[in-house]
Design a protein around this motif. Sequence first.
Motif, mmCIF file in Angstrom:
data_model
loop_
_atom_site.group_PDB
_atom_site.id
_atom_site.type_symbol
_atom_site.label_atom_id
_atom_site.label_comp_id
_atom_site.label_asym_id
_atom_site.label_seq_id
_atom_site.Cartn_x
_atom_site.Cartn_y
_atom_site.Cartn_z
ATOM 1 N N UNK A 238 0.871 -1.201 -0.112
ATOM 2 C CA UNK A 238 0.130 -0.104 0.066
ATOM 3 C C UNK A 238 0.886 1.310 0.055
ATOM 4 N N UNK A 239 0.523 2.285 -0.641
ATOM 5 C CA UNK A 239 1.234 3.486 -0.724
ATOM 6 C C UNK A 239 1.280 4.080 0.389
ATOM 7 N N UNK A 240 2.382 4.212 1.216
ATOM 8 C CA UNK A 240 2.835 5.093 2.314
ATOM 9 C C UNK A 240 2.761 4.215 3.579
ATOM 10 N N UNK A 241 2.475 2.955 3.216
ATOM 11 C CA UNK A 241 2.467 2.037 4.509
ATOM 12 C C UNK A 241 3.706 1.576 5.006
ATOM 13 N N UNK A 242 3.733 1.017 6.260
ATOM 14 C CA UNK A 242 4.737 0.483 6.924
ATOM 15 C C UNK A 242 4.780 -0.681 7.495
ATOM 16 N N UNK A 243 5.965 -1.397 7.857
ATOM 17 C CA UNK A 243 5.973 -2.750 8.188
ATOM 18 C C UNK A 243 5.519 -2.788 9.712
ATOM 19 N N UNK A 244 4.556 -3.608 9.900
ATOM 20 C CA UNK A 244 4.116 -3.863 11.285
ATOM 21 C C UNK A 244 4.817 -4.876 12.317
ATOM 22 N N UNK A 245 4.779 -6.127 11.321
ATOM 23 C CA UNK A 245 5.514 -7.107 11.958
ATOM 24 C C UNK A 245 5.651 -8.292 10.873
ATOM 25 N N UNK A 246 6.687 -9.277 11.288
ATOM 26 C CA UNK A 246 6.775 -10.196 10.312
ATOM 27 C C UNK A 246 7.329 -11.486 11.178
ATOM 28 N N UNK A 247 6.684 -12.594 10.666
ATOM 29 C CA UNK A 247 6.918 -13.730 11.237
ATOM 30 C C UNK A 247 8.092 -14.643 10.105
ATOM 31 N N UNK A 248 9.387 -14.842 10.607
ATOM 32 C CA UNK A 248 10.297 -15.153 9.494
ATOM 33 C C UNK A 248 10.792 -16.535 10.023
ATOM 34 N N UNK A 249 9.717 -17.301 10.776
ATOM 35 C CA UNK A 249 10.444 -18.779 11.200
ATOM 36 C C UNK A 249 10.483 -19.730 10.116
ATOM 37 N N UNK A 285 5.700 -14.347 6.726
ATOM 38 C CA UNK A 285 4.337 -13.941 7.084
ATOM 39 C C UNK A 285 4.320 -12.654 7.325
ATOM 40 N N UNK A 286 3.817 -11.697 6.725
ATOM 41 C CA UNK A 286 4.072 -10.157 6.810
ATOM 42 C C UNK A 286 2.754 -9.469 7.124
ATOM 43 N N UNK A 287 2.807 -8.579 8.454
ATOM 44 C CA UNK A 287 1.780 -7.748 8.421
ATOM 45 C C UNK A 287 1.973 -6.600 8.298
ATOM 46 N N UNK A 288 1.152 -5.801 7.608
ATOM 47 C CA UNK A 288 1.526 -4.339 7.194
ATOM 48 C C UNK A 288 0.578 -3.433 7.997
ATOM 49 N N UNK A 289 1.103 -2.070 8.396
ATOM 50 C CA UNK A 289 0.401 -0.938 8.621
ATOM 51 C C UNK A 289 -0.163 -0.181 7.538
ATOM 52 N N UNK A 290 -1.136 -0.505 6.871
ATOM 53 C CA UNK A 290 -1.449 0.112 5.590
ATOM 54 C C UNK A 290 -1.556 1.589 5.684
ATOM 55 N N UNK A 291 -1.796 2.318 6.788
ATOM 56 C CA UNK A 291 -1.908 3.730 6.673
ATOM 57 C C UNK A 291 -3.179 4.357 6.222
ATOM 58 N N UNK A 292 -3.074 5.679 6.035
ATOM 59 C CA UNK A 292 -3.982 6.544 5.436
ATOM 60 C C UNK A 292 -4.541 6.219 3.997
ATOM 61 N N UNK A 293 -3.659 5.647 3.283
ATOM 62 C CA UNK A 293 -4.132 5.522 1.782
ATOM 63 C C UNK A 293 -4.490 4.222 1.301
ATOM 64 N N UNK A 294 -5.082 3.332 2.281
ATOM 65 C CA UNK A 294 -5.398 1.958 2.147
ATOM 66 C C UNK A 294 -6.614 1.825 1.254
ATOM 67 N N UNK A 295 -7.484 2.932 0.802
ATOM 68 C CA UNK A 295 -8.533 2.982 0.087
ATOM 69 C C UNK A 295 -8.289 3.666 -1.191
#
Length: 722
Positions: A238-249, A285-295
């Motif tokens: 997502x444009x402007x999004x950030x990395x929230x967490x990642x499970x890399x096991x 397994x990545x979780x993103x913080x999609x931020x204000x431009x998710x739509x």
Amino acid sequence: MNAPDIAGRRGFLKVAAAAGGSLMVGFWTLPGEALAATAAAKAGATAPADLNAFIAIGADDSITLTMPKVEMGQGVYTSVPMLIAEELEVDMDKIVLRHAPPDAKVYGAPFGDQFTGGSLTIRTVYEPMRQTGAAARMVLIQAAADQWQVAPDSCHAEHGEVVHAASGRRVKYGKLVAAAARLPAPEKITLKDAKDFKLIGKPLKRLDAKGKTDGTAMFGIDAQSKGLKVAVVAASPVVGGKLKSVDDAKARKLRGVRQVVKLDNAVAVVADNYWYAKQGLAALDIVWDEGQYAKLSTDDVRTTMLAALKKPGKVARNDGDALKAIAADAKRIEATYVNPMLAHATMEPMNCTVHVKGDGTAEIWTGSQVPARARDDAAKVLGLAPEKVTLHNHLLGGGFGRRLYTDYVTQAAAIARQVKGPVKLVWSREEDIQHGLFRGLYAHSVSASVDAAGKPVAFSHKIAGPSNLAIFAPGWLKDGLDGDNVEGSENFAYDIPNMRTEYTREDGPVPTAFWRGVGPTRNMAVLESFMDELALHAGQDPLAYRLSLLSKEPRAANVLKLAAQKAGWGEKLPPRSGRGIALMRAWGTYLAQVVDVSVNDDGEVAVKRVVCAVDCGQVVNPDTVAAQIQSGINYGLTAGLFGAITVKDGRVEQSNFHDYRILRINEAPKIEVEIVKSAEAPGGIGEPGTAGVGAALTNAVFAATGVRVRELPLRPELLKKA
């Protein structure tokens, strides 16, 4: 890219000796901040022997040219040496090229910034390189004349030797360099007359062709180093999004995966090779913080730009009072056009290799249009002084403006600082298309008032869209006006007594960048299509209509006539076939194109033939000019037929060449390039072919179908046979 005016720049030439007895000659065209250094040098202050030395002639007769520009397929590694060889009187195979190291102060003339782009290379180096070669020739002749105790004008240079015809004596340059290096630079440099050119203006095979065909040419992606690891990356979808967490096991258990690196808005997997890294990335397994431009959607961007047309902007051209004349005309002609977002889609995806060493230094291998910026920006990420970072700049597998930016270099540096040993970051094609920097979406409002004969007496062009200059070179903005965004309109060639060009800056969340042809690709597609609309309104032939408005522009009229003649303008065509014409004036070049199309009953467009007449002033290598025009036309047709980056839910929808189509070889038209012989100053040639073809394409489609296309790419559903 519309750069500051390059006319009237001040410079000086220097002749110096270097280690090993070489003769070094350089010509400086300096930005304002270096004028004090110029004065000091003229007053007798010494400078480093290799400062901005374009050529070095060794005692062994070797000739090394330090190239201040980069090669990304445009042919400058052939055309620039031709300038030196012409004036120095040496054979082309005697010149060895050396990449200029990253140093904006030394190699950034005339703008103080070391970059290649904007169709500027030949325009900016034509005189300096010729003068450098001529100065070297003159001091070598002087050195030989002194040795023989004869008048310099009784000697001449040929094939790397100075010759005294009267006595038959001759001496190779290498034997003269030590004496020549002690001589002052000539006060007056004598350049060859064009009638005496042996190389300039003659077709010459590309010097870089062999290496690119036998695989020995080195691009950034080819960089190798002992212990090299490969990194692939996934940025926020997502444009402007950030990395929230990642499970890399799961990824860490895979063969060859060595490390997972987290960044603010991306995550990278480092592995023994590209394939292992790709497998590791898929297992995250990545979780993103999609931020204000998710739509965010393309329609949102489009609506914003259309609304911006109603806002006041910066006026670039205001001849007479176009707005008053148009407002008073109840029969005024008006239209709105939209340019889509586009990707660069270079054949070589973004890549960069970085080795952060334990001794407080770092080494970088990449391909960049801005090597000094790339080094300096990487140094900031690494927390190092620029002089502690060595950057090796390689050939570029396509630039198109994309590699004017350093995001992939700084991302590689951010990964490498967490990895022991060298690591090569390679963007996948999907990453390259979905997370690149795009040509922005622009909206245009055009309107005109015409007289009884249908000729425009007033013309208004308003542009709304993002400013690339504000990001790339904010100092180039003139009172807030982005000159790139108005190029092609500000200097519209036609005789119109009341002409207004206005630009409203509207930046959006989607990251944008220069794209091959920059401002004129957007503006000419609009203006030359609207000129056809005016010709239709006047009931006149599009060619005749244009020519009636070019009494003050003979070069423009000439390329139009030539292209039309070669294309067979006016000949009857089969049903559902059409022929369109368009004129372009930008980058100091005049170009006209005629496009022939056929449109089948399903609305699918086939481009059959393109005829292009170009007047780019003095031509250095006509083969390069023709190749750049052909390349630019195919690049522009790709965009016109298929190109559009669209956004849905904050995500770029296209991902690879299956849904971001590239013109295929069986779809490419026959292209004929007619080069006008000219003694005018050289114009740019890397981008005009792309900028000139869009309107010729849509005008041809109108001629075939009667459908006026004001927003590309072409949509078959709109062109279907009723």
